[in-house]
Motif scaffolding. Structure first.
Motif, PDB file in Angstrom:
ATOM      1  N   ILE A  27      -3.670   6.185   5.117  1.00 27.88           N
ATOM      2  CA  ILE A  27      -4.329   4.874   5.168  1.00 27.88           C
ATOM      3  C   ILE A  27      -5.831   5.041   5.337  1.00 27.88           C
ATOM      4  CG2 ILE A  27      -4.631   2.875   6.676  1.00 27.88           C
ATOM      5  CD1 ILE A  27      -1.670   2.642   6.883  1.00 27.88           C
ATOM      6  N   ALA A  28      -6.253   6.000   6.181  1.00 27.45           N
ATOM      7  CA  ALA A  28      -7.686   6.261   6.321  1.00 27.45           C
ATOM      8  C   ALA A  28      -8.280   6.700   4.988  1.00 27.45           C
ATOM      9  CB  ALA A  28      -7.899   7.326   7.392  1.00 27.45           C
ATOM     10  N   PHE A  69      -9.330  -5.417   5.156  1.00 26.54           N
ATOM     11  CA  PHE A  69      -8.271  -4.494   4.770  1.00 26.54           C
ATOM     12  C   PHE A  69      -7.427  -4.092   5.971  1.00 26.54           C
ATOM     13  CE2 PHE A  69      -7.040   0.036   4.252  1.00 26.54           C
ATOM     14  CZ  PHE A  69      -6.168  -0.087   3.178  1.00 26.54           C
ATOM     15  N   VAL A  70      -8.010  -4.107   7.165  1.00 28.70           N
ATOM     16  CA  VAL A  70      -7.275  -3.733   8.377  1.00 28.70           C
ATOM     17  C   VAL A  70      -6.183  -4.761   8.672  1.00 28.70           C
ATOM     18  CG1 VAL A  70      -7.473  -3.278  10.844  1.00 28.70           C
ATOM     19  CG2 VAL A  70      -9.293  -2.526   9.286  1.00 28.70           C
ATOM     20  N   LEU A  71      -6.547  -6.035   8.553  1.00 30.66           N
ATOM     21  CA  LEU A  71      -5.584  -7.094   8.865  1.00 30.66           C
ATOM     22  C   LEU A  71      -4.561  -7.271   7.744  1.00 30.66           C
ATOM     23  CD1 LEU A  71      -7.956  -9.776  10.433  1.00 30.66           C
ATOM     24  CD2 LEU A  71      -6.478  -8.144  11.603  1.00 30.66           C
ATOM     25  N   LYS A  72      -5.060  -7.306   6.509  1.00 27.83           N
ATOM     26  CA  LYS A  72      -4.175  -7.520   5.365  1.00 27.83           C
ATOM     27  C   LYS A  72      -4.671  -6.655   4.223  1.00 27.83           C
ATOM     28  CE  LYS A  72      -4.415 -11.446   3.224  1.00 27.83           C
ATOM     29  NZ  LYS A  72      -4.769 -11.051   1.828  1.00 27.83           N
ATOM     30  N   PRO A  73      -3.896  -5.648   3.849  1.00 27.49           N
ATOM     31  CA  PRO A  73      -2.443  -5.553   4.042  1.00 27.49           C
ATOM     32  C   PRO A  73      -1.962  -4.660   5.194  1.00 27.49           C
ATOM     33  CG  PRO A  73      -3.116  -4.036   2.339  1.00 27.49           C
ATOM     34  CD  PRO A  73      -4.377  -4.704   2.809  1.00 27.49           C
ATOM     35  N   VAL A  74      -2.854  -3.860   5.835  1.00 32.26           N
ATOM     36  CA  VAL A  74      -2.374  -2.795   6.723  1.00 32.26           C
ATOM     37  C   VAL A  74      -1.600  -3.352   7.913  1.00 32.26           C
ATOM     38  CG1 VAL A  74      -3.058  -0.909   8.246  1.00 32.26           C
ATOM     39  CG2 VAL A  74      -4.173  -1.180   6.013  1.00 32.26           C
ATOM     40  N   ILE A 115       0.850  -1.188   0.000  1.00 33.21           N
ATOM     41  CA  ILE A 115       0.000   0.000   0.000  1.00 33.21           C
ATOM     42  C   ILE A 115       0.890   1.245   0.000  1.00 33.21           C
ATOM     43  CG2 ILE A 115      -2.003  -1.072   1.068  1.00 33.21           C
ATOM     44  CD1 ILE A 115      -1.032  -0.098   3.758  1.00 33.21           C
ATOM     45  N   ALA A 116       0.442   2.295  -0.688  1.00 31.29           N
ATOM     46  CA  ALA A 116       1.247   3.497  -0.873  1.00 31.29           C
ATOM     47  C   ALA A 116       1.661   4.174   0.439  1.00 31.29           C
ATOM     48  CB  ALA A 116       0.485   4.485  -1.764  1.00 31.29           C
ATOM     49  N   PRO A 117       0.775   4.256   1.456  1.00 28.22           N
ATOM     50  CA  PRO A 117       1.191   4.932   2.696  1.00 28.22           C
ATOM     51  C   PRO A 117       2.388   4.287   3.386  1.00 28.22           C
ATOM     52  CG  PRO A 117      -1.191   4.701   2.628  1.00 28.22           C
ATOM     53  CD  PRO A 117      -0.653   3.894   1.503  1.00 28.22           C
ATOM     54  N   LEU A 118       2.678   3.035   3.027  1.00 22.84           N
ATOM     55  CA  LEU A 118       3.812   2.373   3.657  1.00 22.84           C
ATOM     56  C   LEU A 118       5.131   3.052   3.273  1.00 22.84           C
ATOM     57  CD1 LEU A 118       3.508  -0.073   5.537  1.00 22.84           C
ATOM     58  CD2 LEU A 118       4.534  -1.461   3.753  1.00 22.84           C
TER      59      LEU A 118
END
Length: 394
Positions: free
Chosen positions: A125-126, A143-148, A52-55
Motif C-alpha cells: 500500500i505504501a 487515498f488513506v480514507l478511500k479506498p484504503v 486496490i491490489a494489496p487487498l
C-alpha cells in the motif's frame, strides 16, 4: 555445490487439511466480492480502482492464515492505514518516485513495528501511494480514507462474519496467564515441569527474529506436544480403565442432610448430581457445604453447620435446603475414552478434585478422583521402568 543448501529451496509441507484450504479460498472469494460490491455501490463513479491490489494479499492472511499475528483486525486496519499515510507523505515530500518508493516502504515497516500492527500488504500500500498513478496522486490523503481505510474495514468485517459463520476462532484471542487455582502468584502445576514460559521467552529472545505465530500459540503447541509424548511413553490408559464405577449419586432435590450423610457414610468427597435420565447436571462436594454464607463466621462453626443441614422447622427462602441450591452451576465431564493425560490440566491447573465420566449417551458411567489419577500415573511410571530395565537387560 552443497546439496544441503539446495534442499532449503524445497517447499515445506502444508499442514492445513483440504477442508481448511477450501474454506480459506471461499472466504477470500466472498470477502473480496462483498468489499467490491459495497465500494461500487458507495461510489459508482470513482476514478480510483474498485479494489486496490494489496487487498488481495490481506485476504490471503485474513482467510487462509487467520491465526497469524499479522492477520488480526488491528494489524490490517492499523497496518494498511499507517502505511497509506506514510506513502502519501513520501510521495508529497520526495519528488523522485524511485527514491520515494523505497523510503515509503521502509518507513511503513518502522511505523507498523512501532504501532504493533505489522501487516505485509501495508508495504504494498505504501508503494501504491507513490507509484499508483495520476488518480492516486491526485487523491492525496484522501487515498488513506478511500479506498484504503474503507476497503480494509469492509474486508475485516467480512472476515469476522465469515469466521463466525464457519465456527472458526477469529480474531485470535490471546491465552490468559494461567495461575495457581487458589489465586496465588504460583504458576499452574503443569507449567512447573517441562518447558516453562520463561524458557520459551528466553529462546524467542535468542532467536531474535519475528515468527509468524503468536507466543501463546507456540506455547500451546509445545504443551500439546508434551502431552502427546506422554501418551506415547505411558500407553493408552483411558478414563474407563481407572474410574470408579459403583458411584453414589444424588439428585437436585436431595436434602442437604441426606447428601451429607452419604458423604460421611461412604467416606467420599463428592457426589454427582443426576437428572431423571442419569445425565450429570452437577457435582456437589464437601467444599460446597462449607461455602455457604451462613458459615462465614468462625464463632460457633459446628453449630452453624449442623443448623444448615438440619431440616428447618419453618420454610426460609434464603436458606439452602437441597443439593441444587449449593452445587456449582457448571460441571465438567469427560468421555470414557479420554486419555488420563487429558485429566492432568483439569485437576492440576483448573483445580478440579473429581471429574465425572459419561458414556456415549451422556449418562454417568463413573467418577475419577485425584487419587485415581495419581495411582494411574504411578502405575504407568512403573510399567515404563520395567520395560526400560528389560530392554537394557536384553
Amino acid at each position: 555445490m552443497n546439496p544441503g543448501w539446495l534442499m532449503a529451496f524445497r517447499p515445506a509441507p502444508m499442514g492445513a487439511s483440504l477442508t481448511e484450504r477450501v474454506r480459506g479460498a471461499c472466504g477470500a472469494l466472498l470477502g473480496l466480492l462483498l468489499t467490491g460490491l459495497i465500494c461500487g455501490r458507495l461510489d459508482p463513479g470513482a476514478a480510483s480502482p474498485l479494489l486496490i491490489a494489496p487487498l488481495g494479499a490481506s485476504a490471503v492472511l485474513l482467510f487462509a492464515l487467520p491465526a497469524s499475528p499479522l492477520a488480526q483486525p488491528w494489524s490490517i486496519l492499523g497496518g494498511n492505514i499507517v502505511s497509506a499515510v506514510i506513502g502519501v507523505t513520501c510521495a508529497h515530500w520526495i519528488p523522485d518516485p524511485l527514491l520515494a518508493a523505497p523510503f515509503a516502504v521502509a518507513f511503513a515497516i518502522g511505523g507498523m513495528f512501532a504501532l504493533r500492527c505489522l501487516h505485509p500488504p501495508g508495504g504494498a500500500i505504501a508503494l501504491t501511494a507513490v507509484l499508483g498513478g495520476p488518480a492516486v496522486t491526485a487523491a492525496g490523503y484522501g487515498f488513506v480514507l478511500k479506498p484504503v481505510a474503507l476497503e480494509s474495514l469492509l474486508l475485516t468485517l467480512a472476515a469476522l462474519a465469515f469466521h463466525a459463520a464457519t465456527r472458526h476462532a477469529y480474531p485470535h484471542r490471546q491465552q490468559p496467564v494461567r495461575h495457581h487455582p487458589h489465586g496465588t502468584a504460583d504458576a499452574a502445576p503443569t507449567q512447573r515441569l517441562g518447558v516453562q514460559a520463561e524458557d520459551l521467552d528466553a529462546v524467542l529472545r535468542q532467536h531474535d527474529e519475528l515468527l509468524d505465530v503468536s507466543r501463546d500459540d507456540l506455547d500451546s503447541v509445545v504443551r500439546q506436544a508434551e502431552m502427546h509424548a506422554y501418551r506415547r511413553r505411558f500407553g493408552e490408559i483411558t478414563c474407563a480403565d481407572i474410574m470408579s464405577r459403583d458411584v453414589v449419586t444424588v439428585q437436585s432435590g436431595t436434602k442437604l442432610a441426606e447428601a451429607w450423610r452419604l458423604l460421611r457414610r461412604h467416606d467420599i468427597r463428592a457426589l454427582p448430581v443426576l437428572d431423571p435420565a442419569r445425565r450429570v447436571i452437577g457435582m456437589v462436594s464437601d467444599v460446597d457445604f462449607l461455602r455457604s454464607p451462613e458459615l462465614d463466621l468462625y464463632e460457633g462453626f459446628a453449630a452453624r453447620f449442623h443448623a444448615m443441614i438440619r431440616r428447618p422447622r419453618a420454610v426460609r427462602a434464603e436458606r439452602p435446603e437441597v443439593v441444587g441450591q449449593i452445587m456449582p452451576r457448571t460441571v465438567r465431564t469427560v468421555p470414557e475414552g479420554t486419555h488420563v493425560a487429558d485429566l492432568v490440566p483439569l485437576m492440576a491447573d483448573a483445580g478440579l478434585r473429581h471429574v465425572a465420566v459419561v458414556d456415549e449417551r451422556q449418562q454417568l458411567s463413573g467418577i475419577i478422583s485425584q487419587a485415581d489419577l495419581i495411582a494411574a500415573l504411578y502405575r504407568g511410571g512403573l510399567g515404563r521402568g520395567v520395560a526400560g530395565r528389560g530392554s537394557r537387560a536384553a
